[in-house]
Motif scaffolding. Structure first.
Motif, PDB file in Angstrom:
ATOM      1  N   ASN A 194      62.037 -59.746  11.684  1.00  0.00           N
ATOM      2  CA  ASN A 194      61.335 -59.019  12.741  1.00  0.00           C
ATOM      3  C   ASN A 194      61.939 -57.622  12.808  1.00  0.00           C
ATOM      4  OD1 ASN A 194      60.340 -57.904  15.072  1.00  0.00           O
ATOM      5  ND2 ASN A 194      60.965 -59.573  16.411  1.00  0.00           N
ATOM      6  N   LEU A 195      61.236 -56.644  12.306  1.00  0.00           N
ATOM      7  CA  LEU A 195      61.760 -55.285  12.247  1.00  0.00           C
ATOM      8  C   LEU A 195      61.876 -54.646  13.633  1.00  0.00           C
ATOM      9  CD1 LEU A 195      59.921 -54.017   9.038  1.00  0.00           C
ATOM     10  CD2 LEU A 195      62.214 -55.027   9.264  1.00  0.00           C
ATOM     11  N   ASP A 196      61.231 -55.254  14.637  1.00  0.00           N
ATOM     12  CA  ASP A 196      61.324 -54.751  16.005  1.00  0.00           C
ATOM     13  C   ASP A 196      62.483 -55.376  16.780  1.00  0.00           C
ATOM     14  OD1 ASP A 196      59.058 -53.100  15.730  1.00  0.00           O
ATOM     15  OD2 ASP A 196      57.740 -54.799  16.152  1.00  0.00           O
ATOM     16  N   PHE A 197      63.216 -56.291  16.149  1.00  0.00           N
ATOM     17  CA  PHE A 197      64.327 -56.958  16.841  1.00  0.00           C
ATOM     18  C   PHE A 197      65.406 -55.950  17.212  1.00  0.00           C
ATOM     19  CE2 PHE A 197      68.641 -58.701  16.458  1.00  0.00           C
ATOM     20  CZ  PHE A 197      68.617 -59.560  17.548  1.00  0.00           C
ATOM     21  N   LYS A 198      65.839 -56.038  18.477  1.00  0.00           N
ATOM     22  CA  LYS A 198      66.957 -55.238  18.958  1.00  0.00           C
ATOM     23  C   LYS A 198      67.884 -56.165  19.724  1.00  0.00           C
ATOM     24  CE  LYS A 198      64.489 -50.875  19.403  1.00  0.00           C
ATOM     25  NZ  LYS A 198      63.245 -51.252  18.823  1.00  0.00           N
ATOM     26  N   PRO A 199      69.163 -56.185  19.386  1.00  0.00           N
ATOM     27  CA  PRO A 199      70.082 -57.036  20.138  1.00  0.00           C
ATOM     28  C   PRO A 199      70.181 -56.575  21.588  1.00  0.00           C
ATOM     29  CG  PRO A 199      71.203 -55.920  18.318  1.00  0.00           C
ATOM     30  CD  PRO A 199      69.787 -55.454  18.325  1.00  0.00           C
ATOM     31  N   GLU A 200      70.442 -57.518  22.468  1.00  0.00           N
ATOM     32  CA  GLU A 200      70.618 -57.206  23.884  1.00  0.00           C
ATOM     33  C   GLU A 200      71.932 -56.449  24.082  1.00  0.00           C
ATOM     34  OE1 GLU A 200      68.553 -57.811  26.487  1.00  0.00           O
ATOM     35  OE2 GLU A 200      67.090 -58.617  25.089  1.00  0.00           O
ATOM     36  N   ASP A 201      71.922 -55.502  24.986  1.00  0.00           N
ATOM     37  CA  ASP A 201      73.127 -54.760  25.334  1.00  0.00           C
ATOM     38  C   ASP A 201      73.902 -55.578  26.363  1.00  0.00           C
ATOM     39  OD1 ASP A 201      74.943 -52.633  25.491  1.00  0.00           O
ATOM     40  OD2 ASP A 201      73.885 -51.796  27.206  1.00  0.00           O
ATOM     41  N   GLN A 202      75.173 -55.806  26.113  1.00  0.00           N
ATOM     42  CA  GLN A 202      76.012 -56.562  27.033  1.00  0.00           C
ATOM     43  C   GLN A 202      77.442 -56.002  26.979  1.00  0.00           C
ATOM     44  OE1 GLN A 202      76.506 -60.787  26.292  1.00  0.00           O
ATOM     45  NE2 GLN A 202      76.082 -61.251  28.405  1.00  0.00           N
ATOM     46  N   PRO A 203      77.604 -54.738  27.394  1.00  0.00           N
ATOM     47  CA  PRO A 203      78.893 -54.062  27.216  1.00  0.00           C
ATOM     48  C   PRO A 203      80.044 -54.629  28.034  1.00  0.00           C
ATOM     49  CG  PRO A 203      77.435 -52.735  28.570  1.00  0.00           C
ATOM     50  CD  PRO A 203      76.626 -53.905  28.055  1.00  0.00           C
ATOM     51  N   HIS A 204      79.760 -55.405  29.072  1.00  0.00           N
ATOM     52  CA  HIS A 204      80.836 -55.933  29.910  1.00  0.00           C
ATOM     53  C   HIS A 204      81.503 -57.179  29.317  1.00  0.00           C
ATOM     54  CE1 HIS A 204      76.984 -57.591  31.199  1.00  0.00           C
ATOM     55  NE2 HIS A 204      77.630 -58.681  31.526  1.00  0.00           N
ATOM     56  N   PHE A 205      81.043 -57.632  28.167  1.00  0.00           N
ATOM     57  CA  PHE A 205      81.685 -58.753  27.484  1.00  0.00           C
ATOM     58  C   PHE A 205      82.320 -58.283  26.199  1.00  0.00           C
ATOM     59  CE2 PHE A 205      78.895 -61.425  30.064  1.00  0.00           C
ATOM     60  CZ  PHE A 205      79.778 -62.407  30.436  1.00  0.00           C
ATOM     61  N   ASP A 206      83.493 -58.795  25.939  1.00  0.00           N
ATOM     62  CA  ASP A 206      84.155 -58.572  24.657  1.00  0.00           C
ATOM     63  C   ASP A 206      84.378 -59.963  24.078  1.00  0.00           C
ATOM     64  OD1 ASP A 206      85.701 -57.938  22.484  1.00  0.00           O
ATOM     65  OD2 ASP A 206      87.063 -56.633  23.594  1.00  0.00           O
ATOM     66  N   ILE A 207      83.766 -60.247  22.948  1.00  0.00           N
ATOM     67  CA  ILE A 207      83.780 -61.593  22.400  1.00  0.00           C
ATOM     68  C   ILE A 207      85.205 -62.120  22.234  1.00  0.00           C
ATOM     69  CG2 ILE A 207      83.695 -60.993  19.968  1.00  0.00           C
ATOM     70  CD1 ILE A 207      81.771 -63.841  21.674  1.00  0.00           C
ATOM     71  N   LYS A 208      86.179 -61.266  21.924  1.00  0.00           N
ATOM     72  CA  LYS A 208      87.556 -61.742  21.742  1.00  0.00           C
ATOM     73  C   LYS A 208      88.131 -62.280  23.054  1.00  0.00           C
ATOM     74  CE  LYS A 208      89.879 -57.433  22.523  1.00  0.00           C
ATOM     75  NZ  LYS A 208      90.548 -56.301  22.108  1.00  0.00           N
ATOM     76  N   ASP A 209      87.606 -61.829  24.187  1.00  0.00           N
ATOM     77  CA  ASP A 209      88.073 -62.324  25.475  1.00  0.00           C
ATOM     78  C   ASP A 209      87.536 -63.715  25.792  1.00  0.00           C
ATOM     79  OD1 ASP A 209      89.431 -59.957  25.890  1.00  0.00           O
ATOM     80  OD2 ASP A 209      87.773 -59.057  27.017  1.00  0.00           O
ATOM     81  N   GLU A 210      86.521 -64.139  25.051  1.00  0.00           N
ATOM     82  CA  GLU A 210      85.866 -65.412  25.337  1.00  0.00           C
ATOM     83  C   GLU A 210      86.515 -66.581  24.615  1.00  0.00           C
ATOM     84  OE1 GLU A 210      83.594 -65.659  27.719  1.00  0.00           O
ATOM     85  OE2 GLU A 210      83.922 -63.516  27.966  1.00  0.00           O
TER      86      GLU A 210
END
Length: 107
Positions: A90-106
Protein backbone atom coordinates in the motif's frame (compact mmCIF):
# COMPACT_ATOMS: atom_id res chain seq x y z
CA UNK A 1 -5.16 -5.86 19.99
CA UNK A 2 -5.69 -3.88 16.83
CA UNK A 3 -7.81 -0.82 16.06
CA UNK A 4 -7.90 0.73 12.58
CA UNK A 5 -5.21 -1.72 11.50
CA UNK A 6 -2.77 -0.57 14.19
CA UNK A 7 -1.57 -3.24 16.63
CA UNK A 8 -1.20 -2.05 20.22
CA UNK A 9 0.55 -3.78 23.10
CA UNK A 10 -2.14 -3.61 25.80
CA UNK A 11 -0.14 -5.67 28.30
CA UNK A 12 0.02 -2.74 30.72
CA UNK A 13 -3.80 -2.75 30.74
CA UNK A 14 -4.11 -6.41 31.65
CA UNK A 15 -6.82 -5.57 34.20
CA UNK A 16 -8.93 -4.49 31.19
CA UNK A 17 -7.67 -6.79 28.43
CA UNK A 18 -6.23 -9.86 30.16
CA UNK A 19 -7.88 -13.27 30.47
CA UNK A 20 -11.23 -12.89 32.24
CA UNK A 21 -11.06 -9.07 32.08
CA UNK A 22 -13.97 -7.00 30.76
CA UNK A 23 -12.46 -6.16 27.35
CA UNK A 24 -10.60 -9.40 26.69
CA UNK A 25 -12.91 -10.11 23.73
CA UNK A 26 -11.28 -7.20 21.87
CA UNK A 27 -7.81 -8.77 21.91
CA UNK A 28 -6.19 -10.96 19.30
CA UNK A 29 -7.93 -9.33 16.36
CA UNK A 30 -8.71 -6.01 14.72
CA UNK A 31 -11.73 -4.90 16.76
CA UNK A 32 -12.28 -1.55 15.05
CA UNK A 33 -16.06 -1.94 14.68
CA UNK A 34 -16.49 -3.01 18.31
CA UNK A 35 -14.50 -0.01 19.53
CA UNK A 36 -16.55 2.34 17.32
CA UNK A 37 -19.84 0.92 18.58
CA UNK A 38 -18.63 0.35 22.15
CA UNK A 39 -19.74 -3.24 21.61
CA UNK A 40 -18.41 -6.61 22.70
CA UNK A 41 -20.89 -8.48 20.50
CA UNK A 42 -18.85 -11.08 18.57
CA UNK A 43 -20.42 -9.85 15.31
CA UNK A 44 -18.87 -6.42 15.94
CA UNK A 45 -15.36 -7.67 16.67
CA UNK A 46 -14.06 -7.02 13.15
CA UNK A 47 -12.11 -4.48 11.13
CA UNK A 48 -15.19 -3.74 8.97
CA UNK A 49 -16.55 -0.21 9.39
CA UNK A 50 -19.23 -0.51 6.71
CA UNK A 51 -22.50 1.08 7.83
CA UNK A 52 -21.18 2.84 10.93
CA UNK A 53 -22.86 6.15 11.70
CA UNK A 54 -21.04 9.49 11.68
CA UNK A 55 -21.22 9.47 15.48
CA UNK A 56 -19.70 5.99 15.69
CA UNK A 57 -16.88 6.97 13.32
CA UNK A 58 -16.22 10.11 15.36
CA UNK A 59 -16.18 8.03 18.55
CA UNK A 60 -13.76 5.59 16.90
CA UNK A 61 -11.32 8.37 16.00
CA UNK A 62 -11.60 9.87 19.48
CA UNK A 63 -10.98 6.58 21.31
CA UNK A 64 -8.21 5.61 18.87
CA UNK A 65 -6.31 8.84 19.57
CA UNK A 66 -7.14 9.57 23.21
CA UNK A 67 -7.08 6.03 24.56
CA UNK A 68 -5.10 3.62 22.43
CA UNK A 69 -2.43 5.90 20.93
CA UNK A 70 -2.10 7.79 24.22
CA UNK A 71 -1.82 4.76 26.53
CA UNK A 72 -0.43 1.82 24.59
CA UNK A 73 2.65 1.45 22.37
CA UNK A 74 2.20 0.60 18.72
CA UNK A 75 3.90 -2.70 17.97
CA UNK A 76 2.80 -3.28 14.39
CA UNK A 77 0.17 -3.03 11.69
CA UNK A 78 -2.28 -5.52 10.24
CA UNK A 79 -1.82 -6.74 6.67
CA UNK A 80 -4.96 -4.81 5.66
CA UNK A 81 -3.24 -1.60 6.73
CA UNK A 82 0.04 -2.10 4.87
CA UNK A 83 -1.01 -4.19 1.85
CA UNK A 84 -3.56 -3.79 -0.91
CA UNK A 85 -6.14 -6.54 -1.49
CA UNK A 86 -3.93 -8.07 -4.19
CA UNK A 87 -1.02 -8.33 -1.73
CA UNK A 88 0.98 -5.48 -3.24
CA UNK A 89 2.38 -2.81 -0.92
CA UNK A 90 0.00 0.00 0.00
CA UNK A 91 1.92 3.02 -1.25
CA UNK A 92 -0.37 5.30 0.80
CA UNK A 93 0.59 3.60 4.08
CA UNK A 94 1.93 5.98 6.71
CA UNK A 95 2.93 4.80 10.17
CA UNK A 96 1.12 6.41 13.09
CA UNK A 97 3.01 9.12 14.95
CA UNK A 98 3.53 8.19 18.60
CA UNK A 99 6.44 10.33 19.85
CA UNK A 100 5.68 9.86 23.56
CA UNK A 101 6.69 6.19 23.42
CA UNK A 102 10.20 4.87 23.13
CA UNK A 103 10.15 1.17 22.35
CA UNK A 104 13.26 0.53 24.49
CA UNK A 105 11.30 1.76 27.52
CA UNK A 106 8.65 -0.90 26.94
CA UNK A 107 10.94 -3.91 27.35
Amino acid sequence: MAVKGVVFDVTSGKEFYGRGAPYNALTGKDSTRGVAKMSLDPADLTHDTTGLTAEELESLDDVFTKVYKAKYPIVGYTARRILNEDGSPNLDFKPEDQPHFDIKDEF
